[in-house]
Design an enzyme around this catalytic site. Structure first.
Site, short mmCIF file in Angstrom:
data_model
loop_
_atom_site.label_atom_id
_atom_site.label_comp_id
_atom_site.label_asym_id
_atom_site.label_seq_id
_atom_site.Cartn_x
_atom_site.Cartn_y
_atom_site.Cartn_z
N ARG A 1 0.84 -1.21 0.00
CA ARG A 1 0.00 0.00 0.00
C ARG A 1 0.87 1.26 0.00
O ARG A 1 0.53 2.26 -0.64
CB ARG A 1 -0.96 -0.01 1.20
CG ARG A 1 -1.98 1.12 1.12
CD ARG A 1 -3.06 1.01 2.17
NE ARG A 1 -2.53 1.16 3.51
CZ ARG A 1 -3.25 1.02 4.62
NH1 ARG A 1 -4.53 0.69 4.53
NH2 ARG A 1 -2.71 1.17 5.81
N LYS B 1 -2.54 7.23 1.19
CA LYS B 1 -2.19 7.49 2.58
C LYS B 1 -1.07 8.53 2.56
O LYS B 1 0.12 8.22 2.64
CB LYS B 1 -1.77 6.19 3.26
CG LYS B 1 -1.95 6.23 4.77
CD LYS B 1 -1.92 4.84 5.36
CE LYS B 1 -1.77 4.86 6.86
NZ LYS B 1 -2.82 5.54 7.59
N GLU C 1 -15.97 6.77 6.36
CA GLU C 1 -15.08 6.10 7.32
C GLU C 1 -14.92 6.99 8.53
O GLU C 1 -15.52 8.06 8.63
CB GLU C 1 -13.72 5.80 6.68
CG GLU C 1 -12.96 7.02 6.21
CD GLU C 1 -11.60 6.69 5.59
OE1 GLU C 1 -11.03 5.64 5.94
OE2 GLU C 1 -11.12 7.48 4.76
C1 LIG Z 1 -8.28 7.43 7.15
C2 LIG Z 1 -8.01 6.03 7.53
N1 LIG Z 1 -8.94 5.10 7.28
C3 LIG Z 1 -8.76 3.81 7.62
C4 LIG Z 1 -7.61 3.39 8.24
C5 LIG Z 1 -7.43 1.95 8.58
O1 LIG Z 1 -6.48 1.36 7.74
P1 LIG Z 1 -5.60 0.13 8.23
O2 LIG Z 1 -6.53 -0.87 8.77
O3 LIG Z 1 -4.90 -0.32 7.01
O4 LIG Z 1 -4.69 0.66 9.25
C6 LIG Z 1 -6.62 4.33 8.54
C7 LIG Z 1 -5.38 3.93 9.21
O5 LIG Z 1 -4.39 3.76 8.60
C8 LIG Z 1 -6.81 5.68 8.18
O6 LIG Z 1 -5.89 6.60 8.43
#
Ligand SMILES: Cc1ncc(COP(=O)(O)O)c(C=O)c1O
Length: 387
Positions: free
Chosen positions: A48, A144, A177
């Site tokens: 990712r 990200k 989210e």
């Molecule tokens: C905006 C956002 N959504 C969702 C997640 C959850 O992603 P993950 O389960 O890959 O950490 C994160 C954390 O990284 C985030 O910053």
């Protein structure tokens, strides 16, 4: 910490104010956890990270194999078994204009610290915030990036309104989210979560779906509205930092019984099991990174668990207990100021400088709410509707 191929003290200045990661949030990062000596979903996180970089046309300047090894070595250098790991890739030094073409090589840093779950309570109050999640045609929430202002604005709003987490809607009014986690709702034994066009493709989200389906709990990936949220039987959020937590109150409405429900409890239990029994081993000579599968390359990957520095042991590398501890320290903080001279290569330095990382500027969480621990509930029924 790892800084462009070397290990340096975490309080050592490593970036210039002219780095566009600092000036403009131009860069990408990951949040990864290690549990009991294994890095959970290392490959997925590194994939990712590289996808985020590709989306912003950023050359990380090292291979995925070397990135994985650098992450593992950062943990070894700090004697960590349970940790939160933060690889950061910034655009590099440029001028005061925006143009990435004028920037030098990207900068790669990796910090690792012990960190408890993001939330001090495991039954959260959430607030639907007014600010909308970045639209995919503006700044994709799949990236990200180092620019988390959209998320921070949501957090500020949730804080101001007495919630531990924000619920973002997208520009069409669908639930997207949380500020740092993905959201799931449960109604009549069926779990619903939004498609990832309007949220981060969470690795914990994918894990949760897998675990639920393995337990024969139907999961539907479809658009969710606020009506569905308010009338849900259960809600939970997932994220690497947040791990998994129940949401029991949204905008003044009690969700379900106001306690962690049976499907959420099952998920929490399964999640704890999988995080503590799978993953890439940190201290083995044969860590199953993708590099291990590679022909003898010249990467630093196949290296044995590097000479252990007498470096400071991780303070409380406590194996994560089923129930959540109250206290928690904040994510690592490293002051930066110095225009670090450009490093040559970016493989993991063999002769890494063992760093007794200076004490982190510890900080406790801002918002705090009545701590309640969920007496983890056994699983319950689950209708068989499958999407
Ligand atoms: C905006 C956002 N959504 C969702 C997640 C959850 O992603 P993950 O389960 O890959 O950490 C994160 C954390 O990284 C985030 O910053």
């Amino acid at each position: 910490m790892y800084a462009n191929g070397k290990f340096v003290p975490e309080n050592q200045p490593v970036i210039s104010v002219f780095d566009h990661g600092f000036l403009y949030g131009d860069g990408v990062f990951e949040g990864i956890r290690a549990y009991k000596g294994r890095v959970f979903k290392l490959r997925e996180h590194v994939d990712r990270l590289f996808d985020s970089a590709k989306a912003i046309d950023l050359d990380i300047g090292m291979s995925k194999e070397d990135m994985e090894e650098a992450i593992l070595e950062t943990l070894r250098q700090n004697n960590l078994k349970d940790a939160y790991i933060r690889p950061i890739v910034s655009r590099g030094n440029g001028d005061l204009g925006l143009d990435p073409l004028k920037c030098g090589k990207s900068n790669v840093f990796i910090v690792a610290k012990t960190m408890d779950s993001l939330y001090d309570v495991m039954e959260l109050k959430a607030i639907t915030v007014g600010i909308r999640r970045n639209a995919p045609d503006m700044l994709s929430p799949n990236i990200k990036s180092l620019n988390y202002l959209n998320n921070i604005m949501a957090k500020i709003e949730a804080n101001a309104k007495g919630g531990q987490e924000a619920i973002f809607l997208d520009s069409n009014g669908y639930v997207a989210e949380g500020s740092g986690d993905n959201i799931f709702i449960i109604k009549n034994g069926i779990v619903y979560t939004p498609p990832t066009i309007n949220n981060l493709k969470g690795i914990t989200r994918a894990t949760a779906i897998e675990l639920l389906e393995k337990n024969k709990i139907p999961v539907r990936v479809e658009n969710i509205g606020l009506f569905d949220v308010y009338t849900a039987d259960e809600i939970f959020v997932t994220g690497t930092a947040a791990e998994a937590a129940a949401v029991v109150w949204v905008d003044g409405r009690t969700i379900g019984t106001g306690k962690t429900g049976p499907v959420t409890a099952l998920m929490l239990k399964e999640f704890e099991r999988i995080t503590t029994t799978t993953g890439t081993e940190i201290y083995t000579k044969k860590a199953p990174t993708r590099a291990a599968a590679k022909p003898a390359a010249k990467t630093a990957a196949a290296k044995p668990a590097a000479a252990k520095p007498a470096a400071k042991p991780a303070a409380k590398a406590a194996a994560k207990p089923a129930s959540k501890p109250a206290a928690r320290t904040a994510a690592s903080k490293t002051a930066a100021a110095k225009p670090a001279a450009k490093p040559a290569a970016r493989t993991v330095a063999k002769t890494a400088v063992a760093k007794p990382a200076a004490k982190p500027a510890a900080k406790t969480a801002a918002t705090k709410a009545p701590a309640k621990k969920p007496a983890a509930k056994p699983a319950a029924k689950k209708p068989a509707t499958k999407k």
